[in-house]
Design a protein around this motif. Structure first.
Motif, PDB file in Angstrom:
ATOM      1  N   PRO A 160       0.839  -1.206   0.000  1.00 59.84           N
ATOM      2  CA  PRO A 160       0.000   0.000   0.000  1.00 59.84           C
ATOM      3  C   PRO A 160       0.870   1.252   0.000  1.00 59.84           C
ATOM      4  O   PRO A 160       1.831   1.344   0.766  1.00 59.84           O
ATOM      5  CB  PRO A 160      -0.792  -0.135   1.304  1.00 59.84           C
ATOM      6  N   VAL A 161       0.561   2.196  -0.862  1.00 64.78           N
ATOM      7  CA  VAL A 161       1.277   3.477  -0.905  1.00 64.78           C
ATOM      8  C   VAL A 161       0.232   4.584  -0.864  1.00 64.78           C
ATOM      9  O   VAL A 161      -0.027   5.275  -1.863  1.00 64.78           O
ATOM     10  CB  VAL A 161       2.153   3.603  -2.172  1.00 64.78           C
ATOM     11  N   PRO A 162      -0.415   4.787   0.288  1.00 63.29           N
ATOM     12  CA  PRO A 162      -1.497   5.768   0.362  1.00 63.29           C
ATOM     13  C   PRO A 162      -1.017   7.188   0.106  1.00 63.29           C
ATOM     14  O   PRO A 162      -1.799   8.028  -0.353  1.00 63.29           O
ATOM     15  CB  PRO A 162      -2.017   5.599   1.798  1.00 63.29           C
ATOM     16  N   GLU A 163       0.249   7.476   0.381  1.00 63.49           N
ATOM     17  CA  GLU A 163       0.769   8.820   0.129  1.00 63.49           C
ATOM     18  C   GLU A 163       0.656   9.213  -1.334  1.00 63.49           C
ATOM     19  O   GLU A 163       0.543  10.396  -1.666  1.00 63.49           O
ATOM     20  CB  GLU A 163       2.235   8.903   0.564  1.00 63.49           C
ATOM     21  N   LEU A 233       9.631   4.522   1.088  1.00 60.26           N
ATOM     22  CA  LEU A 233       9.164   5.578   0.187  1.00 60.26           C
ATOM     23  C   LEU A 233       9.882   6.881   0.485  1.00 60.26           C
ATOM     24  O   LEU A 233      10.001   7.291   1.636  1.00 60.26           O
ATOM     25  CB  LEU A 233       7.654   5.766   0.357  1.00 60.26           C
ATOM     26  N   GLU A 234      10.357   7.536  -0.571  1.00 58.75           N
ATOM     27  CA  GLU A 234      10.864   8.896  -0.453  1.00 58.75           C
ATOM     28  C   GLU A 234      10.507   9.653  -1.720  1.00 58.75           C
ATOM     29  O   GLU A 234      10.924   9.263  -2.818  1.00 58.75           O
ATOM     30  CB  GLU A 234      12.375   8.934  -0.222  1.00 58.75           C
ATOM     31  N   GLY A 235       9.724  10.714  -1.550  1.00 56.91           N
ATOM     32  CA  GLY A 235       9.285  11.483  -2.704  1.00 56.91           C
ATOM     33  C   GLY A 235       8.450  10.630  -3.636  1.00 56.91           C
ATOM     34  O   GLY A 235       7.481   9.991  -3.228  1.00 56.91           O
ATOM     35  N   ASP A 249      10.037   4.261  -9.915  1.00 60.59           N
ATOM     36  CA  ASP A 249       9.368   5.544 -10.134  1.00 60.59           C
ATOM     37  C   ASP A 249       7.861   5.304 -10.032  1.00 60.59           C
ATOM     38  O   ASP A 249       7.272   4.613 -10.871  1.00 60.59           O
ATOM     39  CB  ASP A 249       9.719   6.098 -11.515  1.00 60.59           C
ATOM     40  N   LEU A 250       7.211   5.863  -9.016  1.00 66.03           N
ATOM     41  CA  LEU A 250       5.800   5.604  -8.782  1.00 66.03           C
ATOM     42  C   LEU A 250       4.890   6.310  -9.782  1.00 66.03           C
ATOM     43  O   LEU A 250       3.726   5.943  -9.924  1.00 66.03           O
ATOM     44  CB  LEU A 250       5.427   6.017  -7.360  1.00 66.03           C
ATOM     45  N   ASN A 251       5.398   7.309 -10.463  1.00 70.35           N
ATOM     46  CA  ASN A 251       4.579   8.010 -11.457  1.00 70.35           C
ATOM     47  C   ASN A 251       4.443   7.209 -12.740  1.00 70.35           C
ATOM     48  O   ASN A 251       3.381   7.194 -13.371  1.00 70.35           O
ATOM     49  CB  ASN A 251       5.185   9.376 -11.761  1.00 70.35           C
ATOM     50  N   VAL A 513      10.973   4.801   7.977  1.00 73.15           N
ATOM     51  CA  VAL A 513      10.212   5.424   6.903  1.00 73.15           C
ATOM     52  C   VAL A 513      10.916   6.737   6.551  1.00 73.15           C
ATOM     53  O   VAL A 513      11.253   7.516   7.433  1.00 73.15           O
ATOM     54  CB  VAL A 513       8.766   5.721   7.352  1.00 73.15           C
ATOM     55  N   ALA A 514      11.183   6.946   5.278  1.00 77.12           N
ATOM     56  CA  ALA A 514      11.785   8.202   4.861  1.00 77.12           C
ATOM     57  C   ALA A 514      10.834   9.349   5.178  1.00 77.12           C
ATOM     58  O   ALA A 514       9.630   9.161   5.327  1.00 77.12           O
ATOM     59  CB  ALA A 514      12.082   8.160   3.360  1.00 77.12           C
ATOM     60  N   GLN A 515      11.364  10.549   5.298  1.00 76.73           N
ATOM     61  CA  GLN A 515      10.536  11.700   5.635  1.00 76.73           C
ATOM     62  C   GLN A 515       9.599  12.017   4.473  1.00 76.73           C
ATOM     63  O   GLN A 515      10.023  12.400   3.393  1.00 76.73           O
ATOM     64  CB  GLN A 515      11.430  12.910   5.936  1.00 76.73           C
TER      65      GLN A 515
END
Length: 621
Positions: A160-163, A233-235, A249-251, A513-515
Motif C-alpha cells: 500500500p502506498v497511500p501517500e 518511500l521517499e518522494g 518511479d511511482l509516477n 520510513v523516509a521523511q
C-alpha cells in the motif's frame, strides 16, 4: 542523521500459541504491515494486584476456527476464518459485516492501509490458487470500493502506498494468451478507482527467494514476501529491498536502477537489513557487506569488506548476516548474526557481532569482540548520545560522538521475584551475568537462564526481552529498574515464545520510513478525493477511539504473558499483565485452556480470548 523522537504503540496477541507484542518507534506505517512484532512467554513467580473481571462483557460464536485476527488502527476487530473475513465491533461483539468472498486469507493478503479505513484483499481461485483478484474494502462499512480484473499467477504480496494514492500488487505471472508476459510483476492500481495505472516487470519468474506464508498449510505450502521488510518511500520513488535495492518511479512504474546483492541467508526471513536513506545516499546490507548507493543514479559509492572478517579468521568461514544498520551522523552502526526464523522454527546464527564503519567510505572504526550467547537489536539512545544492544550476559552502550567507545557495560541480572534459594542455586548477581553460570548449574536450573532477544523503549527506559524474562533498564542512570521471571506452561510454549520474540528483534529498531507526508496531510490526499467521505469517517472514528481510550482504566505500556496462575487466582493456564513502566504484574485472567489464543487491545484495556478457537470472549480491565 539527526536523532528522531520515538513513539510507542502496542497491540498484543497470542497466535498459534504465541504471545506477540507490537512495538513502534517513528515507524508506524511499516510496523502496521507486520502486526506481529514483539513477544514474550515467560516463567512463574508470586504475583499480586488487580485482576480482570471474571466474566466476559460479550461472547461471539464464530462457527469455525479463527485463522488470523488483528485490530485496525481504529480498534475494529478483523478475524479471518477458512470461509470468510469477519469485522466485529469491539465494544459490543456485534458482527458489523462478513465477506465470504475471501477464503483462507491471511495478514499478507488482507492488509490495512495506514491512515485510511481501507482493507486491501486478495481473492484466490483456480487450481493451486493460480488466479488472483484484487479488491479494496471500506472496513467501517463492509462496502467494496472496487475490484480489479482477475490476474493469472502466483500472489506474492501487497504494497500500500497511500501517500501516492496507489496500491501495488506483486505477482509472478505467466503467459495467458491475453498479452500477459511471464515474470514477477508490479501492478499499480489507483486507490480511488482500482484502475490499473501501470505494470512493471521487476525480475524473472521465481527470481525473488520466497518464504512460507503465515498460516500456510504444510502439505500445500503457500510462499510469499513475508520474509522481507516493507519498501521505503521517499518522494516519488519507492525503494524495494527484495534483491538488494531497486528504485521504482511511482509516477511511471519505471525501474530507475537496480543494485543486486544476495541476502544473508536465502532460507531465513528478513536477512536483508532494512534500508536507510540519509541525504543523497541509500544504505543497505546483504551478502555479508554494507552497501552505500547514490539514491538518484544507483551508482555504488562503496561496499564494505565482508563483515564476517571482523569476527576473526575462525568464524570468517561462515558468512555474517548483517541484519541491521543505523546511520548516525558520519558513522554506521551495524549488527550481524542473531536469532532468525524460517517461518516454522527459530535458530541462532553466528557469527555474532557489532561493528561501526565510516559512512563516508565503509572503513571499520570499531568492533565488539566480546559478544557471546546471543544478540539483540540496536537501539539509539539520543538522550545520552549512545547506541545500545545486549548479548547473552551484558547490556552495552556505545558512544555516538567523534570517537566510538564503550560508555557502559552492565551485567544482566534477572533476579527479582525469585526466591532466595533460587538465586543462590543459580548464582545470579554473583558471576556478573548469566552465561558464566551455565556449566555450573543443574539442567533444571538452566531453564531459568535466558538470553535477551530484543530491546524496546518504554516511557524513558529500555525493556530487555528474553523468552522467559523482562527487565527494565535506565540508560541515563545505567542501572536496572526492575526484572521479572515467569514460568511458561510448557517447553513448547517457551520455544514458541522465542519464535515470537525473534519477530520483535527483526522489526523493532530495524524499520524506517523516509521523511514524507502521510495520507492525512494535504499533499497526501491527492488522488483520494473520490473517497473523501471514507477518510472523514476514519477521522470521526479516530476521535471516538481517542475519547474511549482516554477514559479507560488502561494506563498504557502493558505486555500480556501466558503462564500458570496460582490457585488463588484461578489456577491453570492464564494471562498476567505486566506494566512495562514499573515492572509490576497487576493484571491476570484465568483462561482454563491448555493452549490459549488471545488478542489484546492494550490501549483500551481489553482482551479478546478465542475460546476453543471458534468463540470470542471479550474481557475488560
Amino acid at each position: 542523521m539527526a536523532w528522531a523522537p520515538e513513539r510507542l504503540r502496542r497491540t498484543t496477541h497470542w497466535r498459534g500459541g504465541r504471545v506477540l507484542l507490537e512495538s513502534g518507534t517513528m515507524i508506524a506505517p511499516i510496523l502496521r504491515s507486520f502486526r506481529t512484532v514483539a513477544a514474550v512467554a515467560l516463567l512463574t513467580a508470586a504475583i499480586s494486584g488487580w485482576a480482570a473481571a471474571s466474566k466476559p462483557v460479550w461472547t461471539l460464536p464464530l462457527g469455525e476456527d479463527a485463522k488470523w485476527e488483528t485490530l485496525t488502527d481504529l480498534g475494529v476487530l478483523l478475524v479471518g476464518t477458512d470461509s470468510a473475513i469477519h469485522c466485529i465491533d469491539p465494544d459490543t461483539g456485534k458482527v458489523l459485516w462478513k465477506n465470504a468472498t475471501f477464503k483462507k486469507s491471511n495478514t499478507m493478503n488482507a492488509r490495512e492501509i495506514p491512515g485510511t479505513p481501507f482493507l486491501l484483499c486478495n481473492q484466490f481461485s483456480g487450481m493451486a490458487n493460480s488466479k488472483s483478484t484484487f479488491t479494496l474494502i471500506d472496513y467501517l462499512t463492509g462496502e467494496t470500493e472496487w475490484t480489479a480484473p482477475e490476474v493469472s499467477g502466483q500472489y506474492l504480496g501487497t504494497i500500500p502506498v497511500p501517500e501516492k494514492g496507489l496500491a501495488i500488487l506483486v505477482m509472478t505471472t505467466w503467459k495467458d494468451g491475453k498479452g500477459q508476459e511471464h515474470g514477477t510483476f508490479l501492478f499499480a492500481h489507483d486507490l480511488a478507482t482500482g484502475e490499473r495505472k501501470w505494470s512493471t516487470l521487476l525480475t524473472k519468474a521465481n527470481g525473488i527467494p520466497l518464504h512460507m506464508a503465515d498460516n500456510s498449510g504444510k502439505f500445500m505450502p503457500r510462499m510469499d514476501l513475508s520474509g522481507y521488510h516493507d519498501p521505503v518511500l521517499e518522494g516519488d520513488t519507492l525503494y524495494l529491498g527484495y534483491l538488494g535495492v531497486h528504485a521504482l518511479d511511482l509516477n511511471t512504474g519505471a525501474i530507475k536502477w537496480g543494485v543486486e546483492f544476495p541476502p544473508g541467508d536465502k532460507g531465513l526471513k528478513r536477512t536483508y537489513a532494512p534500508l536507510r536513506i540519509v541525504g543523497d545516499v541509500l544504505y543497505g546490507a546483504g551478502g555479508g557487506s554494507i552497501h552505500a548507493i547514490n539514491k538518484e543514479t544507483g551508482a555504488t559509492l562503496w561496499k564494505s569488506d565482508r563483515i564476517s572478517e571482523y569476527a576473526g579468521l575462525f568464524k570468517a568461514r561462515d558468512n555474517a548476516i548483517v541484519t541491521q544498520i543505523e546511520v548516525i551522523d558520519d558513522k554506521i552502526y551495524a549488527r550481524y548474526g542473531g536469532n532468525f526464523s524460517n517461518g516454522q522454527t527459530v535458530m541462532l546464527k553466528e557469527p555474532l557481532g557489532v561493528v561501526v564503519v565510516s559512512a563516508a567510505d565503509g572503513k571499520p572504526l570499531y568492533q565488539d569482540k566480546k559478544i557471546e550467547g546471543g544478540l539483540t537489536n540496536l537501539m539509539a539512545l539520543p538522550e545520552i548520545g549512545a547506541v545500545m544492544f545486549a548479548d547473552g550476559k551484558e547490556l552495552v552502550g556505545l558512544s555516538a560522538g567523534a570517537t566510538v567507545e564503550e560508555i557502559f557495560r552492565v551485567p544482566i541480572e534477572f533476579k527479582r521475584k525469585m526466591g532466595g534459594g533460587d538465586i543462590a542455586k543459580i548464582g545470579l548477581g554473583l558471576t556478573g551475568g548469566l552465561m558464566g553460570t551455565v556449566k555450573a548449574v543443574s539442567s533444571s536450573s538452566k531453564a531459568r537462564l535466558d538470553v535477551p532477544v530484543a530491546i524496546t523503549r518504554q516511557d524513558g527506559h529500555i525493556v530487555v526481552q528474553g523468552k522467559q524474562h523482562l527487565l527494565g533498564f535506565d540508560p541515563v542512570a545505567k542501572g536496572q529498574k526492575w526484572s521479572l521471571y515467569y514460568a511458561a506452561p510448557s517447553d513448547a510454549f517457551a520455544t514458541i515464545a522465542m519464535f515470537a520474540v525473534t519477530l520483535a528483534a527483526s522489526a523493532q529498531g530495524n524499520a524506517q520510513v523516509a521523511q514524507n507526508g502521510s495520507i492525512m496531510t494535504s499533499g497526501g490526499r491527492q488522488g483520494m478525493e473520490n473517497i473523501q467521505n471514507a477518510l472523514d469517517r476514519y477521522n470521526r472514528y479516530t476521535e471516538t477511539r481517542a475519547r474511549k481510550i482516554g477514559g479507560s482504566k488502561s494506563s498504557g505500556g502493558y505486555t500480556y504473558i501466558i503462564t500458570k496462575l496460582e490457585k488463588e487466582h484461578g489456577g491453570g493456564v492464564g494471562l498476567v499483565g505486566v506494566n512495562l513502566g514499573n515492572g509490576e504484574t497487576d493484571r491476570r485472567l484465568a483462561l482454563g485452556d491448555k493452549e490459549p489464543k488471545y488478542l489484546a487491545d492494550e490501549a483500551a484495556g481489553r482482551i479478546f480470548y478465542f475460546k476453543g478457537g471458534d468463540q470470542i470472549q471479550a474481557y475488560e480491565f
